[in-house]
Scaffold this motif. Structure first.
Motif, PDB file in Angstrom:
ATOM      1  N   GLU A 218       0.854  -1.188   0.000  1.00  0.00           N
ATOM      2  CA  GLU A 218       0.000   0.000   0.000  1.00  0.00           C
ATOM      3  C   GLU A 218       0.888   1.235   0.000  1.00  0.00           C
ATOM      4  O   GLU A 218       1.747   1.383   0.866  1.00  0.00           O
ATOM      5  CB  GLU A 218      -0.926   0.002   1.215  1.00  0.00           C
ATOM      6  CG  GLU A 218      -1.969   1.113   1.167  1.00  0.00           C
ATOM      7  CD  GLU A 218      -3.018   0.990   2.264  1.00  0.00           C
ATOM      8  OE1 GLU A 218      -3.302   2.011   2.935  1.00  0.00           O
ATOM      9  OE2 GLU A 218      -3.552  -0.121   2.454  1.00  0.00           O
ATOM     10  N   VAL A 219       0.691   2.108  -0.989  1.00  0.00           N
ATOM     11  CA  VAL A 219       1.483   3.330  -1.105  1.00  0.00           C
ATOM     12  C   VAL A 219       0.593   4.533  -0.817  1.00  0.00           C
ATOM     13  O   VAL A 219      -0.633   4.413  -0.735  1.00  0.00           O
ATOM     14  CB  VAL A 219       2.134   3.438  -2.504  1.00  0.00           C
ATOM     15  CG1 VAL A 219       3.190   2.354  -2.682  1.00  0.00           C
ATOM     16  CG2 VAL A 219       1.089   3.329  -3.612  1.00  0.00           C
ATOM     17  N   ASP A 220       1.226   5.705  -0.679  1.00  0.00           N
ATOM     18  CA  ASP A 220       0.480   6.874  -0.192  1.00  0.00           C
ATOM     19  C   ASP A 220      -0.091   7.758  -1.286  1.00  0.00           C
ATOM     20  O   ASP A 220      -0.704   8.785  -1.005  1.00  0.00           O
ATOM     21  CB  ASP A 220       1.363   7.711   0.739  1.00  0.00           C
ATOM     22  CG  ASP A 220       2.643   8.181   0.060  1.00  0.00           C
ATOM     23  OD1 ASP A 220       2.816   7.927  -1.156  1.00  0.00           O
ATOM     24  OD2 ASP A 220       3.480   8.788   0.749  1.00  0.00           O
ATOM     25  N   SER A 221       0.110   7.387  -2.559  1.00  0.00           N
ATOM     26  CA  SER A 221      -0.457   8.174  -3.653  1.00  0.00           C
ATOM     27  C   SER A 221      -0.523   7.305  -4.896  1.00  0.00           C
ATOM     28  O   SER A 221      -0.098   6.141  -4.884  1.00  0.00           O
ATOM     29  CB  SER A 221       0.376   9.436  -3.921  1.00  0.00           C
ATOM     30  OG  SER A 221       1.572   9.094  -4.587  1.00  0.00           O
ATOM     31  N   LEU A 222      -1.039   7.887  -5.971  1.00  0.00           N
ATOM     32  CA  LEU A 222      -1.151   7.144  -7.230  1.00  0.00           C
ATOM     33  C   LEU A 222      -0.122   7.594  -8.255  1.00  0.00           C
ATOM     34  O   LEU A 222      -0.230   7.244  -9.432  1.00  0.00           O
ATOM     35  CB  LEU A 222      -2.556   7.345  -7.814  1.00  0.00           C
ATOM     36  CG  LEU A 222      -3.721   6.790  -7.002  1.00  0.00           C
ATOM     37  CD1 LEU A 222      -5.045   7.255  -7.590  1.00  0.00           C
ATOM     38  CD2 LEU A 222      -3.669   5.271  -6.942  1.00  0.00           C
ATOM     39  N   ASN A 223       0.891   8.332  -7.840  1.00  0.00           N
ATOM     40  CA  ASN A 223       1.792   8.929  -8.822  1.00  0.00           C
ATOM     41  C   ASN A 223       3.018   8.062  -9.129  1.00  0.00           C
ATOM     42  O   ASN A 223       3.247   7.008  -8.545  1.00  0.00           O
ATOM     43  CB  ASN A 223       2.204  10.347  -8.389  1.00  0.00           C
ATOM     44  CG  ASN A 223       2.951  10.351  -7.062  1.00  0.00           C
ATOM     45  OD1 ASN A 223       3.578   9.368  -6.670  1.00  0.00           O
ATOM     46  ND2 ASN A 223       2.887  11.476  -6.359  1.00  0.00           N
ATOM     47  N   PHE A 224       3.818   8.552 -10.067  1.00  0.00           N
ATOM     48  CA  PHE A 224       4.990   7.847 -10.569  1.00  0.00           C
ATOM     49  C   PHE A 224       5.989   7.548  -9.451  1.00  0.00           C
ATOM     50  O   PHE A 224       6.508   6.433  -9.350  1.00  0.00           O
ATOM     51  CB  PHE A 224       5.644   8.696 -11.660  1.00  0.00           C
ATOM     52  CG  PHE A 224       6.913   8.132 -12.226  1.00  0.00           C
ATOM     53  CD1 PHE A 224       6.886   7.224 -13.277  1.00  0.00           C
ATOM     54  CD2 PHE A 224       8.147   8.520 -11.721  1.00  0.00           C
ATOM     55  CE1 PHE A 224       8.060   6.703 -13.810  1.00  0.00           C
ATOM     56  CE2 PHE A 224       9.328   8.012 -12.240  1.00  0.00           C
ATOM     57  CZ  PHE A 224       9.279   7.097 -13.295  1.00  0.00           C
ATOM     58  N   SER A 225       6.242   8.533  -8.597  1.00  0.00           N
ATOM     59  CA  SER A 225       7.252   8.342  -7.547  1.00  0.00           C
ATOM     60  C   SER A 225       6.812   7.273  -6.552  1.00  0.00           C
ATOM     61  O   SER A 225       7.650   6.519  -6.035  1.00  0.00           O
ATOM     62  CB  SER A 225       7.539   9.665  -6.822  1.00  0.00           C
ATOM     63  OG  SER A 225       6.377  10.159  -6.192  1.00  0.00           O
ATOM     64  N   ALA A 226       5.508   7.177  -6.284  1.00  0.00           N
ATOM     65  CA  ALA A 226       5.011   6.110  -5.405  1.00  0.00           C
ATOM     66  C   ALA A 226       5.244   4.748  -6.050  1.00  0.00           C
ATOM     67  O   ALA A 226       5.560   3.768  -5.365  1.00  0.00           O
ATOM     68  CB  ALA A 226       3.534   6.313  -5.110  1.00  0.00           C
ATOM     69  N   GLY A 227       5.109   4.689  -7.374  1.00  0.00           N
ATOM     70  CA  GLY A 227       5.397   3.453  -8.083  1.00  0.00           C
ATOM     71  C   GLY A 227       6.865   3.067  -7.996  1.00  0.00           C
ATOM     72  O   GLY A 227       7.203   1.876  -7.830  1.00  0.00           O
ATOM     73  N   ARG A 228       7.743   4.057  -8.071  1.00  0.00           N
ATOM     74  CA  ARG A 228       9.187   3.793  -7.913  1.00  0.00           C
ATOM     75  C   ARG A 228       9.481   3.202  -6.535  1.00  0.00           C
ATOM     76  O   ARG A 228      10.274   2.260  -6.394  1.00  0.00           O
ATOM     77  CB  ARG A 228       9.986   5.085  -8.110  1.00  0.00           C
ATOM     78  CG  ARG A 228      10.096   5.584  -9.542  1.00  0.00           C
ATOM     79  CD  ARG A 228      10.949   4.663 -10.420  1.00  0.00           C
ATOM     80  NE  ARG A 228      12.275   4.439  -9.873  1.00  0.00           N
ATOM     81  CZ  ARG A 228      13.352   5.177 -10.191  1.00  0.00           C
ATOM     82  NH1 ARG A 228      13.226   6.186 -11.027  1.00  0.00           N
ATOM     83  NH2 ARG A 228      14.531   4.905  -9.679  1.00  0.00           N
ATOM     84  N   LYS A 229       8.835   3.766  -5.513  1.00  0.00           N
ATOM     85  CA  LYS A 229       9.036   3.254  -4.152  1.00  0.00           C
ATOM     86  C   LYS A 229       8.520   1.822  -4.032  1.00  0.00           C
ATOM     87  O   LYS A 229       9.129   0.974  -3.371  1.00  0.00           O
ATOM     88  CB  LYS A 229       8.320   4.154  -3.144  1.00  0.00           C
ATOM     89  CG  LYS A 229       8.941   5.530  -2.994  1.00  0.00           C
ATOM     90  CD  LYS A 229       8.108   6.406  -2.059  1.00  0.00           C
ATOM     91  CE  LYS A 229       8.666   7.820  -1.979  1.00  0.00           C
ATOM     92  NZ  LYS A 229       7.800   8.724  -1.164  1.00  0.00           N
ATOM     93  N   ALA A 230       7.386   1.557  -4.688  1.00  0.00           N
ATOM     94  CA  ALA A 230       6.835   0.204  -4.654  1.00  0.00           C
ATOM     95  C   ALA A 230       7.790  -0.784  -5.306  1.00  0.00           C
ATOM     96  O   ALA A 230       7.951  -1.919  -4.828  1.00  0.00           O
ATOM     97  CB  ALA A 230       5.479   0.171  -5.346  1.00  0.00           C
ATOM     98  N   ALA A 231       8.452  -0.372  -6.374  1.00  0.00           N
ATOM     99  CA  ALA A 231       9.433  -1.244  -7.037  1.00  0.00           C
ATOM    100  C   ALA A 231      10.575  -1.581  -6.085  1.00  0.00           C
ATOM    101  O   ALA A 231      11.044  -2.726  -6.034  1.00  0.00           O
ATOM    102  CB  ALA A 231       9.962  -0.568  -8.303  1.00  0.00           C
ATOM    103  N   ASP A 232      11.029  -0.594  -5.330  1.00  0.00           N
ATOM    104  CA  ASP A 232      12.098  -0.845  -4.346  1.00  0.00           C
ATOM    105  C   ASP A 232      11.632  -1.855  -3.296  1.00  0.00           C
ATOM    106  O   ASP A 232      12.404  -2.711  -2.867  1.00  0.00           O
ATOM    107  CB  ASP A 232      12.496   0.471  -3.663  1.00  0.00           C
ATOM    108  CG  ASP A 232      13.185   1.449  -4.607  1.00  0.00           C
ATOM    109  OD1 ASP A 232      13.687   0.996  -5.658  1.00  0.00           O
ATOM    110  OD2 ASP A 232      13.201   2.653  -4.291  1.00  0.00           O
TER     111      ASP A 232
END
Length: 332
Positions: A218-232
């Motif tokens: 679960e991430v805190d937004s729907l943006n690109f940077s949240a996706g990068r964090k999810a990849a990590d």
């Protein structure tokens, strides 16, 4: 600088009375079609513009409608807003685009516009704003919930079947031989996030695959940077998934970028599935497989529902569920 054209000048140009011009501009049907066409031609020829402020003072109607979005920069909302605007323009209304940014103070200011009758109604696309409005009492203005909604509450809404859409996307990944499927979600306070999680879980259960909580991010937004964090986060798992399903395309594109920076091949090392089918989805490398939401149609239907309320406040509350579609490209 050219001076403003008056209604009297339009009347003189068309060879009719000021009252007749006024009736035409206000949509009064008691005007002959030939006269109506002559007035319309004069309005066009002279560049007459209705003074909306003066009109609202006379009629208690602003002809202005609000559209509340959490992030103007998100391309998902942009296409929906285009659909809303096209319908409103055709019906003589103007749109005020309001970026809420999840800020309660901004939301309150926009509600104040409505309560002060400086706008006639609203379409809410911001999940935070929708939740606030759904659980508030005494809201006295017409509004429509778009994308985020609660079918059990007496508020008109338009959206898709999020649970069925997520089930279909997850089932497709399973059909491709994936049993370790991660799910990148946003805030489960919101209906769409809960419903998509349920659809993902349904598909796993149907295939006899145990849900692994490590794969539910679960991430805190729907943006690109949240996706990068999810990849990590995915890269840090002891046993990486072979596929990932994200609840928005912007998240999925961020995930893809993060995986590629880490040296993984998509879909060879990890398949990626998104949700929305924004224009950028087919421009990524590899092109993103996703669930298509009919974004422009969502906006158009939301506008029609709001206009129905404005035409007749006794119109029965309705909800519209539009079809989704799985779009298969290169990433999964």
């Amino acid at each position: 600088m050219r001076s403003a054209v008056s209604i009297a000048q339009v009347a003189k140009h068309a060879g009719v009375s000021v009252a007749t011009v006024s009736r035409v501009l206000n949509g009064n049907q008691a005007v002959k079609e030939l006269t109506r066409a002559r007035v319309a031609a004069s309005v066009q020829a002279m560049g007459y513009r209705v003074n909306q402020l003066a009109r609202s003072l006379r009629t208690d109607e602003s002809r202005l409608l609000l559209t509340m979005v959490p992030d103007i920069g998100n391309p998902f909302y942009a296409e929906i807003v285009q659909g809303i605007d096209s319908v409103l323009q055709d019906n003589g209304y103007s749109l005020l685009l309001c970026e809420t940014g999840g800020d309660a103070n901004r939301e309150r200011r926009y509600f104040d516009l409505l309560e002060a009758r400086r706008a006639d109604g609203a379409i809410c696309l911001d999940p935070d704003t929708v939740q606030q409005a759904l659980h508030s009492h005494g809201i006295g203005f017409p509004w429509v919930a778009c994308c985020e909604f609660d079918s059990s509450v007496a508020v008109p809404y338009v959206g898709i079947d999020n649970r069925a859409a997520a089930h279909e996307a997850t089932s497709y990944l399973i059909s491709q031989g994936h049993t370790r499927i991660a799910f990148v979600n946003s805030d489960t306070r919101f209906m769409y996030a809960r419903e998509r999680l349920c659809g993902y879980a349904d598909a796993l259960a149907q295939a006899g695959i145990e849900l692994n909580s490590d794969y539910c991010l679960e991430v805190d937004s729907l943006n690109f940077s949240a996706g990068r964090k999810a990849a990590d986060m995915l890269m840090a798992l002891a046993k990486r998934p072979s596929a990932v399903f994200a609840v928005s395309d912007t998240l999925a594109i961020g995930v893809m970028r993060g995986l590629q920076v880490a040296g993984l091949q998509i879909p060879g090392d990890m398949a990626v599935m998104g949700f929305d089918d924004i224009a950028l989805a087919e421009q990524t490398c590899p092109a993103l497989s996703t669930v298509r939401q009919p974004m422009r149609a969502l906006g158009e239907q939301a506008a029609y529902l709001l206009l129905k309320q404005l035409d007749d406040a006794t119109t029965p509350v309705t909800g519209v569920v539009l079809p989704h579609r799985l779009v298969l490209r290169e990433s999964a």
